[in-house]
Design a protein around this motif. Structure first.
Motif, PDB file in Angstrom:
ATOM      1  N   ILE A  62       0.850  -1.195   0.000  1.00 58.22           N
ATOM      2  CA  ILE A  62       0.000   0.000   0.000  1.00 58.22           C
ATOM      3  C   ILE A  62       0.883   1.243   0.000  1.00 58.22           C
ATOM      4  O   ILE A  62       0.621   2.215  -0.727  1.00 58.22           O
ATOM      5  N   GLY A  63       1.951   1.218   0.775  1.00 56.62           N
ATOM      6  CA  GLY A  63       2.897   2.333   0.754  1.00 56.62           C
ATOM      7  C   GLY A  63       3.515   2.515  -0.618  1.00 56.62           C
ATOM      8  O   GLY A  63       3.616   3.631  -1.129  1.00 56.62           O
ATOM      9  N   VAL A  64       3.904   1.391  -1.229  1.00 56.95           N
ATOM     10  CA  VAL A  64       4.468   1.442  -2.586  1.00 56.95           C
ATOM     11  C   VAL A  64       3.437   2.004  -3.558  1.00 56.95           C
ATOM     12  O   VAL A  64       3.767   2.787  -4.456  1.00 56.95           O
ATOM     13  N   ASN A  65       2.178   1.644  -3.368  1.00 56.56           N
ATOM     14  CA  ASN A  65       1.094   2.067  -4.254  1.00 56.56           C
ATOM     15  C   ASN A  65       0.847   3.578  -4.185  1.00 56.56           C
ATOM     16  O   ASN A  65       0.591   4.208  -5.212  1.00 56.56           O
ATOM     17  N   VAL A  66       0.927   4.177  -3.018  1.00 57.15           N
ATOM     18  CA  VAL A  66       0.581   5.602  -2.891  1.00 57.15           C
ATOM     19  C   VAL A  66       1.779   6.534  -3.077  1.00 57.15           C
ATOM     20  O   VAL A  66       1.583   7.737  -3.267  1.00 57.15           O
ATOM     21  N   ILE A  67       2.992   6.022  -3.058  1.00 54.10           N
ATOM     22  CA  ILE A  67       4.169   6.884  -3.227  1.00 54.10           C
ATOM     23  C   ILE A  67       4.142   7.641  -4.562  1.00 54.10           C
ATOM     24  O   ILE A  67       4.371   8.858  -4.572  1.00 54.10           O
ATOM     25  N   PRO A  68       3.864   6.986  -5.709  1.00 48.05           N
ATOM     26  CA  PRO A  68       3.835   7.764  -6.959  1.00 48.05           C
ATOM     27  C   PRO A  68       2.784   8.877  -6.950  1.00 48.05           C
ATOM     28  O   PRO A  68       3.034   9.967  -7.478  1.00 48.05           O
ATOM     29  N   LEU A  69       1.624   8.640  -6.341  1.00 46.26           N
ATOM     30  CA  LEU A  69       0.602   9.687  -6.257  1.00 46.26           C
ATOM     31  C   LEU A  69       1.083  10.841  -5.390  1.00 46.26           C
ATOM     32  O   LEU A  69       0.926  12.012  -5.758  1.00 46.26           O
ATOM     33  N   ALA A  70       1.666  10.538  -4.250  1.00 50.62           N
ATOM     34  CA  ALA A  70       2.177  11.598  -3.371  1.00 50.62           C
ATOM     35  C   ALA A  70       3.271  12.404  -4.080  1.00 50.62           C
ATOM     36  O   ALA A  70       3.291  13.645  -3.987  1.00 50.62           O
ATOM     37  N   LEU A  71       4.153  11.720  -4.791  1.00 42.06           N
ATOM     38  CA  LEU A  71       5.200  12.425  -5.538  1.00 42.06           C
ATOM     39  C   LEU A  71       4.599  13.309  -6.627  1.00 42.06           C
ATOM     40  O   LEU A  71       5.003  14.463  -6.802  1.00 42.06           O
ATOM     41  N   SER A  72       3.636  12.765  -7.347  1.00 40.22           N
ATOM     42  CA  SER A  72       2.989  13.512  -8.419  1.00 40.22           C
ATOM     43  C   SER A  72       2.320  14.777  -7.884  1.00 40.22           C
ATOM     44  O   SER A  72       2.487  15.868  -8.434  1.00 40.22           O
ATOM     45  N   ARG A  73       1.589  14.628  -6.808  1.00 38.91           N
ATOM     46  CA  ARG A  73       0.852  15.753  -6.236  1.00 38.91           C
ATOM     47  C   ARG A  73       1.755  16.769  -5.556  1.00 38.91           C
ATOM     48  O   ARG A  73       1.617  17.964  -5.783  1.00 38.91           O
ATOM     49  N   TYR A  74       2.653  16.297  -4.708  1.00 41.32           N
ATOM     50  CA  TYR A  74       3.342  17.210  -3.800  1.00 41.32           C
ATOM     51  C   TYR A  74       4.798  17.496  -4.176  1.00 41.32           C
ATOM     52  O   TYR A  74       5.296  18.577  -3.873  1.00 41.32           O
ATOM     53  N   ALA A  75       5.481  16.590  -4.852  1.00 37.96           N
ATOM     54  CA  ALA A  75       6.857  16.871  -5.259  1.00 37.96           C
ATOM     55  C   ALA A  75       6.885  17.516  -6.656  1.00 37.96           C
ATOM     56  O   ALA A  75       7.624  18.472  -6.887  1.00 37.96           O
ATOM     57  N   PHE A  76       6.059  16.971  -7.570  1.00 39.04           N
ATOM     58  CA  PHE A  76       6.039  17.505  -8.932  1.00 39.04           C
ATOM     59  C   PHE A  76       4.956  18.564  -9.133  1.00 39.04           C
ATOM     60  O   PHE A  76       4.819  19.094 -10.235  1.00 39.04           O
ATOM     61  N   GLN A  77       4.170  18.855  -8.096  1.00 37.08           N
ATOM     62  CA  GLN A  77       3.136  19.898  -8.117  1.00 37.08           C
ATOM     63  C   GLN A  77       2.119  19.724  -9.252  1.00 37.08           C
ATOM     64  O   GLN A  77       1.657  20.692  -9.825  1.00 37.08           O
ATOM     65  N   LEU A  78       1.764  18.471  -9.553  1.00 42.76           N
ATOM     66  CA  LEU A  78       0.752  18.214 -10.578  1.00 42.76           C
ATOM     67  C   LEU A  78      -0.637  18.275  -9.929  1.00 42.76           C
ATOM     68  O   LEU A  78      -1.363  17.279  -9.840  1.00 42.76           O
ATOM     69  N   ARG A  79      -0.975  19.467  -9.454  1.00 39.02           N
ATOM     70  CA  ARG A  79      -2.258  19.712  -8.785  1.00 39.02           C
ATOM     71  C   ARG A  79      -2.649  21.157  -9.012  1.00 39.02           C
ATOM     72  O   ARG A  79      -1.845  21.989  -9.436  1.00 39.02           O
TER      73      ARG A  79
END
Length: 180
Positions: free
Chosen positions: A100-117
């Motif tokens: 589950i951690g592996v599953n949500v890491i790309p979403l967290a990176l996309s949203r908060y590290a790459f600012q795709l929001r």
């Protein structure tokens, strides 16, 4: 009476049957995973567009936890039928917690590290980025990890050999009789 698996195999082209029988555990795992992927997607979207509108990582985590419970039941009863052991469920849920951690890491990176929001991208692009990073990339990487870990640590018992499905119209040869 043939089993549901044997009836399904009877409908598969003859050339593919040996491959499917040889890799039946993987095929069953992928079928369970496909169903749980759809379940996760539906729950994630429902949560994201209602009560967890501003918490996409939480929505995906909740959806993945629910699908993980369903996955355990289906994998245990069908894909990885084994004699089982007491720590199986604990190990399954430990492996699944990591997945589950592996599953949500790309979403967290996309949203908060790459600012795709929003407000940095349009709402449409945000949703596409969320789906691709969380549901596609995250699920794929988590699936690879789960399959490897389930075979390695959780469902370690032997799998019963499948009975080959005869082709329609095929009669098994008679066994020679030893007549004294």
């Amino acid at each position: 009476m043939p089993s549901p698996t044997q009836r399904a195999l009877a409908r598969v082209p003859v050339r593919l049957r040996p491959f499917l029988v040889r890799h039946r555990r993987l095929v069953k795992f992928l079928l369970v995973g496909s169903g749980c992927f759809v379940l996760t997607t539906v729950i994630d979207l429902e949560l994201k567009f209602t009560v967890l509108e501003h918490e996409p990582v939480v929505a995906l985590t909740v959806a993945t936890v629910i699908a993980t419970v369903v996955s355990y039941v289906l994998n245990r009863r069908w894909a990885f039928r084994t004699a089982g052991h007491r720590t199986e469920a604990v190990l399954f849920f430990l492996v699944s917690a990591v997945a589950i951690g592996v599953n949500v890491i790309p979403l967290a990176l996309s949203r908060y590290a790459f600012q795709l929001r929003e407000p940095y991208v349009t709402p449409f692009h945000q949703e596409v980025a969320d789906f691709v990073s969380g549901m596609v990339l995250g699920t794929f990487v988590a699936m690879l990890f789960r399959y490897w870990a389930m075979r390695r640590w959780v469902f370690t018992g032997s799998v019963p050999r499948a009975v080959p499905v005869p082709e329609p119209g095929y009669a098994a040869p008679e066994m020679p009789r030893d007549v004294p």
